[in-house]
Design a protein around this motif. Structure first.
Motif, PDB file in Angstrom:
ATOM      1  N   ASP A   1       0.869  -1.178   0.000  1.00  0.00           N
ATOM      2  CA  ASP A   1       0.000   0.000   0.000  1.00  0.00           C
ATOM      3  C   ASP A   1       0.904   1.225   0.000  1.00  0.00           C
ATOM      4  OD1 ASP A   1      -2.638  -1.192   0.159  1.00  0.00           O
ATOM      5  OD2 ASP A   1      -2.098  -1.812   2.183  1.00  0.00           O
ATOM      6  N   MET A   2       1.327   1.636  -1.169  1.00  0.00           N
ATOM      7  CA  MET A   2       2.190   2.819  -1.267  1.00  0.00           C
ATOM      8  C   MET A   2       1.921   3.532  -2.569  1.00  0.00           C
ATOM      9  SD  MET A   2       6.067   1.475  -2.255  1.00  0.00           S
ATOM     10  CE  MET A   2       6.363   0.621  -0.729  1.00  0.00           C
ATOM     11  N   PRO A   3       2.187   4.833  -2.624  1.00  0.00           N
ATOM     12  CA  PRO A   3       2.016   5.572  -3.874  1.00  0.00           C
ATOM     13  C   PRO A   3       2.923   5.029  -4.971  1.00  0.00           C
ATOM     14  CG  PRO A   3       2.239   7.074  -2.016  1.00  0.00           C
ATOM     15  CD  PRO A   3       2.591   5.721  -1.507  1.00  0.00           C
ATOM     16  N   VAL A   4       2.506   5.218  -6.208  1.00  0.00           N
ATOM     17  CA  VAL A   4       3.262   4.697  -7.342  1.00  0.00           C
ATOM     18  C   VAL A   4       4.680   5.267  -7.358  1.00  0.00           C
ATOM     19  CG1 VAL A   4       3.391   4.646  -9.869  1.00  0.00           C
ATOM     20  CG2 VAL A   4       1.196   4.275  -8.712  1.00  0.00           C
ATOM     21  N   LEU A   5       4.835   6.554  -7.111  1.00  0.00           N
ATOM     22  CA  LEU A   5       6.171   7.151  -7.128  1.00  0.00           C
ATOM     23  C   LEU A   5       7.065   6.515  -6.079  1.00  0.00           C
ATOM     24  CD1 LEU A   5       8.171   9.206  -8.223  1.00  0.00           C
ATOM     25  CD2 LEU A   5       7.191  10.907  -6.672  1.00  0.00           C
ATOM     26  N   ASP A   6       6.528   6.233  -4.904  1.00  0.00           N
ATOM     27  CA  ASP A   6       7.322   5.583  -3.857  1.00  0.00           C
ATOM     28  C   ASP A   6       7.746   4.183  -4.284  1.00  0.00           C
ATOM     29  OD1 ASP A   6       6.910   7.867  -2.399  1.00  0.00           O
ATOM     30  OD2 ASP A   6       5.584   6.962  -0.918  1.00  0.00           O
ATOM     31  N   ALA A   7       6.856   3.475  -4.986  1.00  0.00           N
ATOM     32  CA  ALA A   7       7.191   2.129  -5.443  1.00  0.00           C
ATOM     33  C   ALA A   7       8.284   2.166  -6.499  1.00  0.00           C
ATOM     34  CB  ALA A   7       5.943   1.436  -5.994  1.00  0.00           C
ATOM     35  N   VAL A   8       8.164   3.077  -7.469  1.00  0.00           N
ATOM     36  CA  VAL A   8       9.196   3.201  -8.501  1.00  0.00           C
ATOM     37  C   VAL A   8      10.535   3.546  -7.854  1.00  0.00           C
ATOM     38  CG1 VAL A   8       9.933   4.562 -10.503  1.00  0.00           C
ATOM     39  CG2 VAL A   8       7.552   3.824 -10.304  1.00  0.00           C
ATOM     40  N   THR A   9      10.516   4.414  -6.874  1.00  0.00           N
ATOM     41  CA  THR A   9      11.742   4.808  -6.176  1.00  0.00           C
ATOM     42  C   THR A   9      12.315   3.634  -5.402  1.00  0.00           C
ATOM     43  OG1 THR A   9      10.976   7.092  -5.996  1.00  0.00           O
ATOM     44  CG2 THR A   9      12.714   6.400  -4.482  1.00  0.00           C
TER      45      THR A   9
END
Length: 366
Positions: free
Chosen positions: A24-32
């Motif tokens: 459960d995390m924002p897409v930008l956080d996942a890409v990072t």
């Protein structure tokens, strides 16, 4: 030194790659967190994130690309990756030498005698008007001055190595087909890439080691090298070794890791996961046996999409007429077929515009 067997490494990899429990995390956080996603096939990162995030909306990734928080660019291993803008700005200069070397490895004869610094300056002058250009258009603009190498060699060197570039939307947007149009990173993001440290230290290399281990560890230095394409990280590893802990794998290789990173119990159940082409959960290692059998190693390099069953590559998949077609690589039990098909129906619904849930599991090999 503690030995981590293949199953223990598998569960650690799944946890770091957000494949054990969807995050459960924002897409930008996942890409990072993932240090980017390999993205030479523009639609594949959407499947990679769908498999990793609990409530992934593909529109969120498209918005990040349009909003310039995420970019498509050549980086690790000279392949196209989807990365956060902050990481590209911080990491790009550290990859310059590798990118030049890899293009020269392919086009050394064609580029023999070409002053690469002079070529870079000429390319930047052409791109200075901020107009997006394809690789071929940029190469043809300089062909009169450098007629010998040919447009492919000139274009590859300019776009993939000499000039930090981004591939502009609509390339890479959800359910969108578009050709590659490049502009300099400095134009798109409004900032030059970060220069190397003036004192000869390597803070970026050290950060890369930490970030790689957070997303891929425990891992050997050969795995780090295979993921990044960089050869000059031993000094960075040595500089932060006191921060790290060590294990051995069953072959006796030293594995490095962050002390507080997750290393789940090897008996932790692993759900079915569908991976896109060229997923770094497989390509991010030199020794890939933690997730794929050596007999099937070539599948990931060839761009086959794969299915993880009990955490390991057990099938390939394609889409035909809105139907997810799954081809087992080993014998499936009835329960295996049922669980894979169930997840395949969810994938079909995600990928199809009409909400198809069609899935086909072909016969298991004898």
């Amino acid at each position: 030194m503690t030995v981590l067997d293949t199953r223990a490494l598998n569960r650690a990899t799944l946890a770091r790659q957000l494949l054990l429990d969807q995050a459960d995390m924002p897409v930008l956080d996942a890409v990072t967190h993932l240090c980017g996603l390999q993205a030479q096939e523009p639609q594949e990162p959407f499947v990679g994130l769908w498999s990793r995030l609990r409530a992934f909306d593909p529109a969120d990734l498209s918005k990040l690309l349009i909003g310039r928080s995420v970019v498509r660019t050549h980086l690790m291993r000279r392949t196209v990756h989807l990365l956060s803008a902050d990481d590209v700005l911080a990491w790009r200069a550290r990859h310059d030498g590798m990118l030049r070397g890899r293009v020269l490895g392919t086009y050394r004869r064609e580029l023999d005698g070409v002053d690469l610094d002079e070529l870079a300056a000429a390319g930047l002058k052409v791109m200075g008007d901020g107009e997006p250009r394809s690789m071929g258009e940029l190469a043809r603009a300089l062909a009169d001055r450098w007629p010998g190498p040919g447009p492919r060699a000139l274009g590859e060197m300019l776009v993939a190595a000499l000039i930090p570039m981004v591939q502009l939307p609509p390339r890479g947007l959800w359910r969108t087909k578009a050709g590659v149009r490049n502009v300099p990173i400095s134009f798109w993001l409004g900032r030059e890439v970060d220069p190397p440290a003036p004192d000869g230290s390597d803070p970026v290399g050290q950060a890369l080691v930490r970030r790689y281990l957070a997303a891929y560890g425990p891992a050997a230095t050969a795995d780090l090298r295979a993921w990044s394409g960089l050869t000059g990280l031993p000094a960075a590893v040595a500089a932060i070794r006191d921060e790290l802990i060590s294990f051995r794998d069953e072959r006796g290789r030293e594995l490095l890791d962050l002390p507080d990173a997750p290393r789940p119990d090897p008996d932790t159940p692993a759900p079915v996961r569908f991976l896109p082409a060229f997923d770094n959960a497989i390509l991010g290692y030199h020794d890939r046996t933690r997730i794929i059998d050596d007999a099937h190693r070539g599948l990931s390099v060839a761009g086959e999409r794969v299915v993880l069953l009990d955490g390991r590559v057990a099938a390939t998949w394609t889409v035909q007429a809105d139907t997810v077609v799954i081809t087992p690589l080993r014998r499936f039990s009835r329960a295996d077929r049922d669980t894979v098909a169930e997840r395949g129906r969810a994938l079909a619904a995600f990928l199809s515009e009409d909400g198809s849930h069609r899935v086909q599991v072909t016969a298991s090999p004898c």
